[in-house]
Design an enzyme around this catalytic site. Structure first.
Site, short mmCIF file in Angstrom:
data_model
loop_
_atom_site.label_atom_id
_atom_site.label_comp_id
_atom_site.label_asym_id
_atom_site.label_seq_id
_atom_site.Cartn_x
_atom_site.Cartn_y
_atom_site.Cartn_z
N GLY A 71 0.85 -1.19 0.00
CA GLY A 71 0.00 0.00 0.00
C GLY A 71 0.88 1.23 0.00
O GLY A 71 0.57 2.28 0.55
N GLY A 110 -0.33 4.79 -1.01
CA GLY A 110 -1.50 5.35 -0.30
C GLY A 110 -1.12 6.52 0.58
O GLY A 110 0.03 6.93 0.65
N GLN A 111 -2.14 7.04 1.33
CA GLN A 111 -1.91 8.25 2.13
C GLN A 111 -0.83 8.02 3.20
O GLN A 111 0.06 8.84 3.39
CB GLN A 111 -3.22 8.65 2.83
CG GLN A 111 -3.13 9.97 3.58
CD GLN A 111 -4.33 10.23 4.48
OE1 GLN A 111 -5.00 9.31 4.95
NE2 GLN A 111 -4.57 11.50 4.75
N TYR A 132 -16.40 -1.06 6.22
CA TYR A 132 -15.02 -0.70 6.57
C TYR A 132 -14.77 -0.97 8.05
O TYR A 132 -13.79 -1.62 8.41
CB TYR A 132 -14.81 0.78 6.26
CG TYR A 132 -13.49 1.37 6.65
CD1 TYR A 132 -13.41 2.35 7.64
CD2 TYR A 132 -12.31 1.00 6.01
CE1 TYR A 132 -12.20 2.93 7.98
CE2 TYR A 132 -11.10 1.58 6.34
CZ TYR A 132 -11.05 2.55 7.33
OH TYR A 132 -9.85 3.13 7.68
C1 VAH Z 1 -11.70 7.06 6.62
N1 VAH Z 1 -9.57 8.22 6.77
O1 VAH Z 1 -12.23 8.14 6.66
C2 VAH Z 1 -10.24 6.96 7.09
C3 VAH Z 1 -10.15 6.74 8.56
C4 VAH Z 1 -10.97 7.48 10.82
C5 VAH Z 1 -11.12 7.64 9.35
O2 VAH Z 1 -10.30 5.42 8.90
O3 VAH Z 1 -12.28 6.08 6.21
#
Ligand code: VAH
Length: 317
Positions: free
Chosen positions: A14, A17-18, A148
């Site tokens: 990754g 990524g950020q 998520y």
């Molecule tokens: C998101 N930047 O917004 C991520 C993170 C706490 C937020 O997990 O999904």
């Protein structure tokens, strides 16, 4: 330039990524360019990432990942690849397949091929609407209502299992919203806290996709990178949490953020048009108790909203 002192071999999955794009640079500064392999499933790592070994491998492809591990024999793996909250809600099945499929590949291959340490990012998204939202404790209800978040709770339990069952030294942090200027926002609910800086400078205004009173835990990326490396370098006996450590630096509302940006960008104006991401943000904590990280391995943040904003504006300009 290789660093003769360090025989560490690190793989960062990754890497574009950020978090990955900044973590690779920091780890290469510490251990030498050749000691850190930047791995991405999509774009070939460019710019700074190309200063050392880099490969294009999809971590959901177990055979391809096995071949990468066998070629590089890493002692440490940072597995950062995954879909974030907003993107995940658009395709929950893919979020599960990528986030959990890649993590189980990394954990199994690390166990079988002698990787010594693994890092995997959790998130405040592991918490849900039934979790206490203020000063959220380390040990509390984890019933997230996003896919998520479901992958984060599942991943935390998998990390703890591979430690308890196989002794694999897996460590994890529940990152808050992370803010940086080096990569564009990547499909997260906290992306507004990154986009506002770029839009303020680019066209003097920004339309938040959450309401003005939305408060979330946040952190400037340099603090997050330092926390990650400090966690991984702490002696194993100090690590008392093997699911994932709460971690934070600050909490602020979208309106407080807008006011701080306006102090640095004259003429800046903003508006608020909450969309589906408002419901996600409303299911997350407003502030985090990260006293366990501060006690166990000496965590302390260095950036507050004012200092972060000054740095973000300066570097974007
Ligand atoms: C998101 N930047 O917004 C991520 C993170 C706490 C937020 O997990 O999904």
């Amino acid at each position: 330039m290789t660093n003769p002192m360090s025989e560490k071999k690190i793989v960062v999955i990754g890497a574009t990524g950020q978090i990955g794009s900044e973590l690779v640079v920091e780890l290469r500064k510490k251990h030498g360019d050749q000691q850190v392999v930047a791995v991405s499933s999509r774009s070939v790592p460019k710019g700074e990432l190309a200063n050392g070994p880099h490969e294009t491998v999809d971590a959901t492809d177990r055979d391809a990942l096995k071949s990468l591990f066998e070629r590089h024999c890493p002692d440490t793996v940072y597995h950062l690849a995954g879909l974030l909250s907003a993107t995940g809600e658009k395709d929950p099945a893919r979020a599960w397949a990528v986030n959990i499929g890649s993590l189980t590949n990394v954990l199994d291959l690390s166990r079988d091929l002698g990787v010594r340490q693994v890092f995997w990012p959790s998130s405040i998204a592991a918490f849900g609407p039934t979790t206490p939202r203020d000063n959220t404790p380390q040990n509390t209800v984890l019933a997230p209502t996003t896919m998520y978040g479901v992958t984060k709770v599942t991943g935390e339990l998998l990390c703890q299992y591979y430690w308890v069952k196989y002794g694999l030294d897996v460590r994890s942090l529940r990152y808050p919203g992370l803010i940086s200027y080096k990569t564009p926002p990547g499909g997260g609910t906290t992306d507004y806290a990154v986009a506002v800086y770029f839009e303020a400078i680019r066209n003097g205004n920004y339309d938040f996709f959450v309401g003005p009173d939305t408060v979330l835990p946040m952190m400037y990326m340099p603090d997050a990178i330092r926390a990650t490396i400090e966690l991984m370098e702490a002696p194993a006996e100090k690590i008392k949490v093997r699911t994932s450590y709460n971690l934070t630096a600050m909490s602020f509302s979208a309106e407080e953020l807008a006011k701080t940006v306006a102090d640095h960008v004259s003429g800046f104006s903003c508006s608020y048009s909450p969309d589906f991401r408002q419901q996600i943000a409303d299911s997350w904590p407003r502030s985090i108790d990260d006293s366990a990280a501060r006690k166990d391995w000496g965590w302390k943040h260095e950036y507050d909203l004012e200092r972060m904003t000054a740095e973000m504006i300066k570097n974007i300009k």
